[in-house]
Design a protein around this motif. Sequence first.
Motif, PDB file in Angstrom:
ATOM      1  N   CYS A  50       8.254   9.536  -1.499  1.00  0.00           N
ATOM      2  CA  CYS A  50       9.561   9.205  -2.057  1.00  0.00           C
ATOM      3  C   CYS A  50       9.439   8.817  -3.526  1.00  0.00           C
ATOM      4  O   CYS A  50       8.511   8.101  -3.914  1.00  0.00           O
ATOM      5  CB  CYS A  50      10.218   8.090  -1.258  1.00  0.00           C
ATOM      6  SG  CYS A  50      10.558   8.606   0.455  1.00  0.00           S
ATOM      7  N   TYR A  51      10.389   9.292  -4.285  1.00  0.00           N
ATOM      8  CA  TYR A  51      10.400   9.157  -5.741  1.00  0.00           C
ATOM      9  C   TYR A  51      11.660   8.443  -6.191  1.00  0.00           C
ATOM     10  O   TYR A  51      12.636   8.367  -5.456  1.00  0.00           O
ATOM     11  CB  TYR A  51      10.370  10.548  -6.398  1.00  0.00           C
ATOM     12  CG  TYR A  51       9.163  11.356  -6.029  1.00  0.00           C
ATOM     13  CD1 TYR A  51       8.064  11.421  -6.866  1.00  0.00           C
ATOM     14  CD2 TYR A  51       9.109  12.052  -4.821  1.00  0.00           C
ATOM     15  CE1 TYR A  51       6.938  12.159  -6.523  1.00  0.00           C
ATOM     16  CE2 TYR A  51       7.995  12.793  -4.465  1.00  0.00           C
ATOM     17  CZ  TYR A  51       6.916  12.846  -5.317  1.00  0.00           C
ATOM     18  OH  TYR A  51       5.803  13.564  -4.975  1.00  0.00           O
ATOM     19  N   GLU A  52      11.629   7.975  -7.431  1.00  0.00           N
ATOM     20  CA  GLU A  52      12.792   7.318  -8.022  1.00  0.00           C
ATOM     21  C   GLU A  52      12.969   7.817  -9.450  1.00  0.00           C
ATOM     22  O   GLU A  52      11.990   8.111 -10.134  1.00  0.00           O
ATOM     23  CB  GLU A  52      12.573   5.809  -8.032  1.00  0.00           C
ATOM     24  CG  GLU A  52      13.756   5.015  -8.514  1.00  0.00           C
ATOM     25  CD  GLU A  52      13.480   3.526  -8.440  1.00  0.00           C
ATOM     26  OE1 GLU A  52      13.440   2.879  -9.499  1.00  0.00           O
ATOM     27  OE2 GLU A  52      13.283   3.019  -7.309  1.00  0.00           O
ATOM     28  N   ASN A  53      14.225   7.901  -9.856  1.00  0.00           N
ATOM     29  CA  ASN A  53      14.552   8.199 -11.242  1.00  0.00           C
ATOM     30  C   ASN A  53      14.556   6.868 -11.987  1.00  0.00           C
ATOM     31  O   ASN A  53      15.486   6.078 -11.847  1.00  0.00           O
ATOM     32  CB  ASN A  53      15.915   8.879 -11.337  1.00  0.00           C
ATOM     33  CG  ASN A  53      16.344   9.144 -12.760  1.00  0.00           C
ATOM     34  OD1 ASN A  53      15.745   8.677 -13.715  1.00  0.00           O
ATOM     35  ND2 ASN A  53      17.416   9.905 -12.897  1.00  0.00           N
ATOM     36  N   ARG A  54      13.512   6.626 -12.774  1.00  0.00           N
ATOM     37  CA  ARG A  54      13.419   5.394 -13.563  1.00  0.00           C
ATOM     38  C   ARG A  54      13.625   5.736 -15.035  1.00  0.00           C
ATOM     39  O   ARG A  54      12.739   6.311 -15.656  1.00  0.00           O
ATOM     40  CB  ARG A  54      12.067   4.714 -13.363  1.00  0.00           C
ATOM     41  CG  ARG A  54      11.941   4.105 -11.991  1.00  0.00           C
ATOM     42  CD  ARG A  54      10.888   3.050 -11.948  1.00  0.00           C
ATOM     43  NE  ARG A  54      10.744   2.585 -10.585  1.00  0.00           N
ATOM     44  CZ  ARG A  54       9.626   2.097 -10.074  1.00  0.00           C
ATOM     45  NH1 ARG A  54       8.555   1.988 -10.838  1.00  0.00           N
ATOM     46  NH2 ARG A  54       9.580   1.703  -8.824  1.00  0.00           N
ATOM     47  N   ASP A  55      14.804   5.426 -15.507  1.00  0.00           N
ATOM     48  CA  ASP A  55      15.146   5.685 -16.908  1.00  0.00           C
ATOM     49  C   ASP A  55      14.884   7.132 -17.306  1.00  0.00           C
ATOM     50  O   ASP A  55      14.375   7.414 -18.395  1.00  0.00           O
ATOM     51  CB  ASP A  55      14.400   4.729 -17.841  1.00  0.00           C
ATOM     52  CG  ASP A  55      14.877   3.300 -17.687  1.00  0.00           C
ATOM     53  OD1 ASP A  55      16.099   3.111 -17.496  1.00  0.00           O
ATOM     54  OD2 ASP A  55      14.044   2.384 -17.731  1.00  0.00           O
ATOM     55  N   VAL A  85       9.126   8.984 -10.805  1.00  0.00           N
ATOM     56  CA  VAL A  85       8.079   8.028 -10.439  1.00  0.00           C
ATOM     57  C   VAL A  85       7.899   8.055  -8.920  1.00  0.00           C
ATOM     58  O   VAL A  85       8.866   7.900  -8.172  1.00  0.00           O
ATOM     59  CB  VAL A  85       8.451   6.597 -10.894  1.00  0.00           C
ATOM     60  CG1 VAL A  85       7.398   5.598 -10.458  1.00  0.00           C
ATOM     61  CG2 VAL A  85       8.644   6.550 -12.410  1.00  0.00           C
ATOM     62  N   LEU A  86       6.654   8.272  -8.465  1.00  0.00           N
ATOM     63  CA  LEU A  86       6.336   8.185  -7.039  1.00  0.00           C
ATOM     64  C   LEU A  86       6.324   6.715  -6.665  1.00  0.00           C
ATOM     65  O   LEU A  86       5.575   5.927  -7.259  1.00  0.00           O
ATOM     66  CB  LEU A  86       4.973   8.814  -6.759  1.00  0.00           C
ATOM     67  CG  LEU A  86       4.461   8.711  -5.322  1.00  0.00           C
ATOM     68  CD1 LEU A  86       5.382   9.429  -4.341  1.00  0.00           C
ATOM     69  CD2 LEU A  86       3.045   9.276  -5.237  1.00  0.00           C
ATOM     70  N   VAL A  87       7.162   6.322  -5.691  1.00  0.00           N
ATOM     71  CA  VAL A  87       7.260   4.901  -5.361  1.00  0.00           C
ATOM     72  C   VAL A  87       6.659   4.545  -4.004  1.00  0.00           C
ATOM     73  O   VAL A  87       6.137   3.454  -3.839  1.00  0.00           O
ATOM     74  CB  VAL A  87       8.717   4.388  -5.445  1.00  0.00           C
ATOM     75  CG1 VAL A  87       9.198   4.397  -6.886  1.00  0.00           C
ATOM     76  CG2 VAL A  87       9.651   5.172  -4.566  1.00  0.00           C
ATOM     77  N   GLN A  88       6.749   5.464  -3.025  1.00  0.00           N
ATOM     78  CA  GLN A  88       6.171   5.139  -1.718  1.00  0.00           C
ATOM     79  C   GLN A  88       5.923   6.381  -0.895  1.00  0.00           C
ATOM     80  O   GLN A  88       6.491   7.443  -1.138  1.00  0.00           O
ATOM     81  CB  GLN A  88       7.059   4.180  -0.940  1.00  0.00           C
ATOM     82  CG  GLN A  88       8.329   4.787  -0.385  1.00  0.00           C
ATOM     83  CD  GLN A  88       9.124   3.774   0.422  1.00  0.00           C
ATOM     84  OE1 GLN A  88       9.241   2.621   0.046  1.00  0.00           O
ATOM     85  NE2 GLN A  88       9.692   4.211   1.536  1.00  0.00           N
ATOM     86  N   SER A  89       5.051   6.219   0.108  1.00  0.00           N
ATOM     87  CA  SER A  89       4.754   7.272   1.079  1.00  0.00           C
ATOM     88  C   SER A  89       4.806   6.679   2.473  1.00  0.00           C
ATOM     89  O   SER A  89       4.514   5.493   2.666  1.00  0.00           O
ATOM     90  CB  SER A  89       3.354   7.855   0.846  1.00  0.00           C
ATOM     91  OG  SER A  89       3.293   8.547  -0.373  1.00  0.00           O
ATOM     92  N   HIS A  90       5.174   7.520   3.432  1.00  0.00           N
ATOM     93  CA  HIS A  90       5.144   7.120   4.838  1.00  0.00           C
ATOM     94  C   HIS A  90       4.198   8.055   5.564  1.00  0.00           C
ATOM     95  O   HIS A  90       4.348   9.278   5.495  1.00  0.00           O
ATOM     96  CB  HIS A  90       6.527   7.179   5.482  1.00  0.00           C
ATOM     97  CG  HIS A  90       6.495   6.776   6.914  1.00  0.00           C
ATOM     98  ND1 HIS A  90       6.847   7.622   7.928  1.00  0.00           N
ATOM     99  CD2 HIS A  90       6.115   5.625   7.509  1.00  0.00           C
ATOM    100  CE1 HIS A  90       6.710   7.003   9.087  1.00  0.00           C
ATOM    101  NE2 HIS A  90       6.259   5.792   8.860  1.00  0.00           N
ATOM    102  N   LEU A  91       3.202   7.471   6.226  1.00  0.00           N
ATOM    103  CA  LEU A  91       2.173   8.211   6.949  1.00  0.00           C
ATOM    104  C   LEU A  91       2.126   7.687   8.380  1.00  0.00           C
ATOM    105  O   LEU A  91       1.656   6.562   8.591  1.00  0.00           O
ATOM    106  CB  LEU A  91       0.807   8.012   6.285  1.00  0.00           C
ATOM    107  CG  LEU A  91       0.764   8.120   4.756  1.00  0.00           C
ATOM    108  CD1 LEU A  91      -0.559   7.595   4.221  1.00  0.00           C
ATOM    109  CD2 LEU A  91       0.990   9.545   4.327  1.00  0.00           C
TER     110      LEU A  91
END
Length: 135
Positions: free
Chosen positions: A42-47, A51-57
């Motif tokens: 999961c990614y986020e639009n930062r400004d 940015v890769l913010v987290q993964s679920h495994l």
Amino acid sequence: MADQLVATHEDGREIARFDVPRGTGWCVLWHHSVEGFEVSDCYENRDGHMVLVQSHLPDFAAGLGHIPGRGTQVSDGEGGYLILNIDEPVPNDAYILRPGLGPVDHRLQVGRKTVSLSAVAPRERVEIALIRNTN
């Protein structure tokens, strides 16, 4: 006008385009090719930057795991793992993905909308890019 998340074929033909306002996010989902469970990045639009913010495994199967120093590993409460606070900028706000065939089903999910990249571009080079709104 919001920034745009765009997935394109190697020749530039557009597969999908989503409005992604700053501070919001999206995920790339797929099924592990051996175990079959769903994995997410999961990614986020930062400004205006991806940015890769987290993964679920759900498991540390082949090719999956936590790299020490890259985010924080926590239980997902269901026998799997979340890697939180990765906070890794994606170089040039874009990357290439080769969607897997059939049951792997790489998907791009933005809010309640999901597009299967595997359905339209299996094993092709697909660029996923965040395009900044300059207005």
